[in-house]
Write an enzyme that holds these catalytic residues in place. Structure first.
Site, PDB file in Angstrom:
ATOM      1  N   ASP A  64     -16.309  19.751  -5.567  1.00  0.00           N
ATOM      2  CA  ASP A  64     -15.331  20.974  -5.298  1.00  0.00           C
ATOM      3  C   ASP A  64     -14.287  20.485  -4.469  1.00  0.00           C
ATOM      4  OD1 ASP A  64     -14.475  23.486  -4.799  1.00  0.00           O
ATOM      5  OD2 ASP A  64     -16.223  24.499  -4.492  1.00  0.00           O
TER       6      ASP A  64
ATOM      7  N   TYR B 164       0.716  31.643  -7.988  1.00  0.00           N
ATOM      8  CA  TYR B 164       0.636  30.203  -8.567  1.00  0.00           C
ATOM      9  C   TYR B 164       1.884  29.655  -7.634  1.00  0.00           C
ATOM     10  CZ  TYR B 164       0.483  26.263 -11.609  1.00  0.00           C
ATOM     11  OH  TYR B 164       0.437  24.760 -12.138  1.00  0.00           O
TER      12      TYR B 164
ATOM     13  N   LYS C 186       2.125  26.354  -5.276  1.00  0.00           N
ATOM     14  CA  LYS C 186       2.746  25.258  -5.735  1.00  0.00           C
ATOM     15  C   LYS C 186       4.111  24.735  -4.757  1.00  0.00           C
ATOM     16  CE  LYS C 186      -0.056  23.786  -8.926  1.00  0.00           C
ATOM     17  NZ  LYS C 186      -1.001  22.613  -8.646  1.00  0.00           N
TER      18      LYS C 186
END
Ligand SMILES: NC(=O)c1ccc[n+]([C@@H]2O[C@H](COP(=O)([O-])OP(=O)(O)OC[C@H]3O[C@@H](n4cnc5c(N)ncnc54)[C@H](O)[C@@H]3O)[C@@H](O)[C@H]2O)c1
Length: 271
Positions: A69, A165, A169
């Protein structure tokens, strides 16, 4: 000619690919193995990582799978130590594991937003930290190396429905540059670069398209697909397009490439 081949060869190198059971990670792991690297493939879902290992074994390559993980620091310590123990070093880290949730800003849950930052940003930070500790001079691997961080075109331009997102990023893009300049300044011999693909129809890429319908930005799947396709002047990319770029950044062919952002989008963000 041999000299050209050697520049791109990963013979004798050891790579770790996170999220290596999924679309882009699996293709990347196979490509690095085909170029001669021994590959540790980690994934939250070990059965997916095992499937990639089988693909590599079928091709005559060397690979091992581990459950990992990327948000867990203890997992990182264990996976990196195992990689060095199993293969005798670590030269290449591909921080590929990531998730995406399509949501409008006004409807995003704090929990989902935080989960995306945790996997996509904290996961990359922990990877850089622990890989650099073993790759730098005096570390358990100690020969320098190269770190390739999977960002996205969503780390370069804003996109509707992808606020959380894009946030994650964009962070990966600048984290890569900060690490690149720090490691070069300290003489670690570790290069750090980011990769910025547009949509590729893996599980994650397909979810982006269908998510446009669920948040009301497109009336149905066909129009969502037409809209996303229209953003890509050369059509959708393939996992191989990403894997080839990772191979370049992993190899000595890119030995002067550091802190760069490699855009793979068929011109989508060039408008
Ligand atoms: N597919 C695209 O269109 C696209 C475009 C740009 C960037 N990317 C980025 O490329 C990377 C790979 O994307 P993909 O399309 O192959 O996605 P995918 O969903 O097909 O595969 C992702 C893999 O990561 C694993 N993973 C998820 N959470 C994890 C965790 N906490 N720890 C370890 N592994 C975990 C999953 O089990 C899966 O195997 C991601 O970082 C993604 O954001 C993808």
């Amino acid at each position: 000619m041999n000299d050209l081949y050697e520049r791109f060869s990963l013979s004798g190198k050891v790579a770790l690919v996170t999220g290596g059971g999924g679309g882009l990670g699996a293709e990347t792991a196979v490509t690095l193995a085909r170029a001669g690297a021994r590959v540790m493939i980690s994934d939250l879902l070990p059965e997916l990582a095992e499937a990639t290992v089988l693909d590599i074994h079928r091709l005559g390559g060397e690979a091992v799978a581990l459950r990992h993980d990327v948000t867990c620091e203890a997992d990182w310590q264990q996976v990196i130590a195992s990689t060095v123990d199993t293969f005798g070093g670590l030269d290449i880290l591909v921080n590929n594991a990531g998730i995406e949730k399509v949501a409008l800003f006004t409807e995003s849950s704090l929990e989902e937003f935080r989960q995306m930052q945790d996997i996509n940003v904290t996961g990359v930070f922990l990877g850089i930290k622990h890989a650099a500790r073993v790759m730098r001079p005096g570390g358990a691997a100690g020969k320098g190396g190269t770190v390739i961080n999977m960002s996205s075109v969503a780390g370069l331009v804003g996109l509707p429905g992808l606020g959380g997102y894009c946030t994650s990023k964009g962070a990966v893009r600048l984290m890569s540059k900060a690490a690149a300049i720090e490691f070069a300044t300290l003489g670690y011999g570790i290069r750090v670069n980011s990769i910025h693909p547009a949509i590729i129809k893996t599980q994650l890429g397909a979810n982006v398209v269908s998510g446009m319908v669920s948040i009301g930005l497109a009336p149905d799947q066909a129009s969502a697909d037409a809209f996303v396709q229209s953003l890509h002047p050369m059509g959708y990319g393939q996992p191989q397009d990403v894997a080839s770029a990772v191979l370049f950044l992993a190899s000595n062919a890119s030995r002067w490439t550091n802190g760069s952002e490699l855009v793979l989008d068929g011109g989508a963000s060039a408008r």
